[in-house]
Motif scaffolding. Structure first.
Motif, PDB file in Angstrom:
ATOM      1  N   GLY A 168       4.539 -11.244  12.917  1.00 17.69           N
ATOM      2  CA  GLY A 168       3.490 -10.822  11.998  1.00 17.69           C
ATOM      3  C   GLY A 168       3.564  -9.331  11.697  1.00 17.69           C
ATOM      4  N   ALA A 169       3.855  -8.532  12.730  1.00 19.07           N
ATOM      5  CA  ALA A 169       3.988  -7.090  12.512  1.00 19.07           C
ATOM      6  C   ALA A 169       5.168  -6.798  11.588  1.00 19.07           C
ATOM      7  CB  ALA A 169       4.172  -6.374  13.849  1.00 19.07           C
ATOM      8  N   CYS A 170       6.245  -7.548  11.749  1.00 17.47           N
ATOM      9  CA  CYS A 170       7.413  -7.365  10.886  1.00 17.47           C
ATOM     10  C   CYS A 170       7.070  -7.724   9.443  1.00 17.47           C
ATOM     11  CB  CYS A 170       8.570  -8.217  11.395  1.00 17.47           C
ATOM     12  SG  CYS A 170      10.087  -8.009  10.473  1.00 17.47           S
ATOM     13  N   ALA A 171       6.388  -8.852   9.263  1.00 19.67           N
ATOM     14  CA  ALA A 171       5.995  -9.257   7.912  1.00 19.67           C
ATOM     15  C   ALA A 171       5.046  -8.227   7.299  1.00 19.67           C
ATOM     16  CB  ALA A 171       5.334 -10.640   7.952  1.00 19.67           C
ATOM     17  N   ALA A 172       4.133  -7.716   8.108  1.00 21.09           N
ATOM     18  CA  ALA A 172       3.222  -6.686   7.615  1.00 21.09           C
ATOM     19  C   ALA A 172       3.981  -5.406   7.281  1.00 21.09           C
ATOM     20  CB  ALA A 172       2.133  -6.409   8.654  1.00 21.09           C
ATOM     21  N   GLY A 173       5.001  -5.112   8.065  1.00 17.45           N
ATOM     22  CA  GLY A 173       5.834  -3.949   7.776  1.00 17.45           C
ATOM     23  C   GLY A 173       6.522  -4.070   6.426  1.00 17.45           C
TER      24      GLY A 173
END
Lengths: 165, 542
Positions: free
Chosen positions: B150-155
């Motif tokens: 999720g953090a990667c997608a948000a990034g």
């Protein structure tokens, strides 16, 4: 925006590099367990060579009591003597004890906890070629720091496969 | 940034967040009450509960030993045990929330990529329904991978937003994006390939120059992450090239990844050749349609969009396995049960790939009305088949949890107050529950752990009784001998090669089927009791 195009670009790149270095530096600290390992190795050497007094100097009272469960004896010297005699007399035992391998601090989830600086106890995993079972097996040896020296404190009974009384 | 973010209004954002959680609860919620702890869950719980007794300074010390290479994950686990305690149902509930959170972040990313609400919602829903990496939904410890993803997608989302902005706001967004990438890398290495290929995503928002300028920073981060994990990953996770070469492992991963895709598209197909043939026919038909549209000067943006999406999805899904090539040979796409966690990096791009194929197939129908009907029907078949398999997998995990509860309940009934320092030799508890299932053309034995190693039962007993002085060892039939009645000790011979000497008078043989516990006081009694000890085989087919 590139790293060289502007001050902001340079700051950004510096930040990225800083993050990268910080991330690359993460990991667990390494503390040498040389003291416990040397004590365990020395004990096994004394056991193999029949140095009974040396064994007793390296055994805690709890470990001596555990050993007495298997070998009897009313004192540490008596117990250690019987254990040493067992190793000396039984086929393959001396070679097995001399050939014990002390594993490096493991990273499997339930291997003995790695040694911590300033800790009073330690655990090591030892590997032995068991002549009774004719197989290579491991057991965990506990050690304790007593009066500035490491002593074997538990787990020693798993070294021997005493089937015949 | 105005009243819209990622192309979505505040109302849309709120609705998406709520709906994602509702869908997560519907699809995964039953596992909260019916699930259990598995493998690492037991270790983490016990070692955080009894760190001193088990050789560590505190819970943080153990977690750092367990996975210090992943500081973000350590922080998450520590916080989760501080916040949720040792109530495993709360941890499973948190996992459901994380699943919903991941789906909603993915939705916002897709909206930032200019996908319509319906397409974005359908794709987000697929990430919840696809069973390709469902172990991260059902298994507490790896659920943190959803935070990383999720953090990667948000990034990526913030990066795209930054590239469509300028000035100070753009710098802030770039900083947030890089920070989120750093968070994802601190949790696990699985997002390294996605970050390396971020250029493909940025190119949808801006020209090559600006996209490349930003991509350079991503490469620096990804490179640092790769160096860090290569240097600090535990030995047990590294390659075993003595047994399987890197080339062989790569070949097997590629082969199984193809099967995973075909099994996702058509789980009931007799062989993947059928599915690959159908995809080839679809590709040919789409190519003909595109040619006809271009020849007539008509708009083919629909086909172009979904062809690009399929290509990016396939590329990212394949790239997600690169990190496993040099690692242990057990990391394979078709690894069932706990093993399918390796597919978490492929979850989002695989969703994009299969959905793009559905949209391309539906797009072959010229008339808008029938086209929508066909597309919806194809998606419905995909979704229903995915959720059916997800449900089946969930029931298997819950069956394992049922066996765990039965075993622990029987232990407590047989031995409600064991004396200090007691050891239990436990008969009648399976190591795993198993089920044969088809993944593509392959019949795969799917094991889910009950207490699959002596470690698990040992710490489970410690946790269950609330006492670190107790030990427990499962004994299984049809396995190498695990017990030897010595003159003064019972020797427990672990199947992993680690043995223990258990003193007579403090060791109990516990039959969970009865349930009944017998204290072993001597060699003759030991041989009699253990000889009579009926037990169960390691794997219990269900």
């Amino acid at each position: 925006m590139t790293c060289r195009s502007s001050a902001r670009g340079r700051r950004f790149c510096a930040l990225a590099a800083l993050l990268a270095v910080a991330l690359a530096g993460c990991g667990e600290p390494v503390v040498s367990d040389a003291g416990p390992r040397a004590a365990a190795a020395a004990f096994m050497q004394r056991l193999a060579s029949g140095d009974v007094r040396g064994m007793c100097r390296s055994l805690s009272a709890a470990a001596a009591a555990d050993l007495a469960r298997d070998f009897g004896g009313s004192s540490c010297l008596a117990t250690a003597g019987k254990a040493a005699r067992y190793v000396a007399v039984r086929p393959g035992q001396r070679a097995a004890v001399r050939g014990i391998v002390i594993e490096a601090a493991h990273d499997t989830p339930l291997s003995p906890a790695p040694f911590r600086a300033g800790a009073q106890t330690a655990a090591l995993r030892l590997v032995v070629d068991d002549p009774v079972l004719a197989s290579r097996q491991s057991f965990d040896l506990q050690l304790r720091l007593i009066a500035g020296r490491w002593h074997v404190d538990g787990g020693l009974n798993a070294l021997f496969t005493l089937v015949d009384p | 940034m105005g009243r819209q973010f990622s192309g979505a209004s505040g109302v849309e954002i709120a609705v998406a967040l709520v709906l994602a959680q509702v869908c997560a609860v519907v699809l995964l919620g039953p596992h909260v009450g019916d699930g259990g702890r598995y493998l690492d869950d037991w270790w983490l719980s016990a070692y955080v509960r009894f760190p001193h007794e088990l050789g560590f300074a505190d819970g943080r010390d153990y977690l750092w030993f367990y996975s210090g290479a992943r500081p973000g994950a350590v922080l998450y686990w520590l916080d989760s045990y501080i916040g949720l305690g040792f109530h495993d149902a709360w941890h499973r509930a948190a996992s459901v929330v994380l699943s919903g959170g991941l789906a909603s972040v993915f939705y916002f990313l897709l909206r930032q990529l200019r996908l319509g609400r319906v397409d974005a919602a359908a794709l987000a829903l697929l990430t919840l329904a696809l069973p390709v990496a469902d172990s991260v939904h059902f298994w507490i410890t790896p659920a943190v991978g959803q935070v990383g993803l999720g953090a990667c997608a948000a990034g990526l989302l913030f990066g795209l937003r930054a590239l469509r902005t300028s000035g100070r706001p753009a710098l802030v967004l770039h900083g947030a994006s890089l920070g989120l990438f750093a968070v994802s890398l601190s949790i696990a290495e699985t997002t390294i390939p996605i970050i390396v290929l971020s250029l493909l995503v940025y190119r949808t928002a801006t020209g090559w120059r600006r996209a490349a300028d930003r991509w350079v920073l991503d490469l620096v981060l990804a490179g640092a992450g790769a160096v860090h994990y290569a240097a600090s990953s535990p030995v047990r996770l590294r390659d075993d090239t003595a047994n399987v070469s890197v080339v062989e492992h790569a070949r097997t991963i590629a082969d199984q990844a193809v099967t995973l895709v075909t099994a996702t598209l058509a789980p009931s197909a007799p062989s993947r050749g059928w599915v690959l043939g159908a995809v080839a026919i679809l590709a040919a038909l789409v190519a003909l349609r595109v040619r006809a549209l271009r020849a007539d000067g008509r708009d083919w943006s629909h086909e172009r969009r979904w062809l690009v999406a399929a290509g990016i999805g396939a590329l990212l899904a394949g790239a997600s396995y690169v990190i496993y090539v040099p690692a242990d040979s057990s990391y394979l796409p078709l690894a069932p049960g706990v093993g399918n966690r390796v597919n978490i990096g492929a979850l989002l791009p695989l969703s994009v790939l299969v959905y793009a194929l559905v949209r391309l197939a539906g797009g072959l129908v010229a008339a808008p009305g029938p086209r929508a009907v066909v597309t919806i029907a194809l998606f419905a078949v995909l979704f229903v088949s995915a959720t059916a398999r997800l449900h089946g997998d969930r029931r298997l995990w819950e069956r394992a949890a049922d066996e765990q509860r039965l075993a622990l309940s029987a232990l407590h009934e047989a031995l409600p107050a064991p004396p200090r320092g007691s050891s239990m030799l436990v008969f009648g508890v399976p190591g795993v529950v198993t089920r044969f299932a088809r993944i593509g053309h392959a019949d795969v034995n799917q094991p889910v752990p009950v207490f699959s190693t002596w470690w698990e039962l040992d710490v489970a007993v410690k946790l269950s009784y609330g006492r670190a002085d107790l030990a427990a060892y499962p004994i299984w039939a049809e396995q190498p001998p695990q017990l030897l009645c010595g003159a003064y000790d019972v020797y427990q011979l672990g199947l992993d090669g680690v043995r223990h000497a258990l003193a007579y008078g403090r060791v109990y043989a516990v039959d969970t089927a009865e349930p009944r516990a017998v204290r072993l006081d001597g060699q003759a009694q030991c041989e009699r009791v253990i000889g009579d000890g009926l037990t169960i085989r390691y794997d219990l087919p269900v």
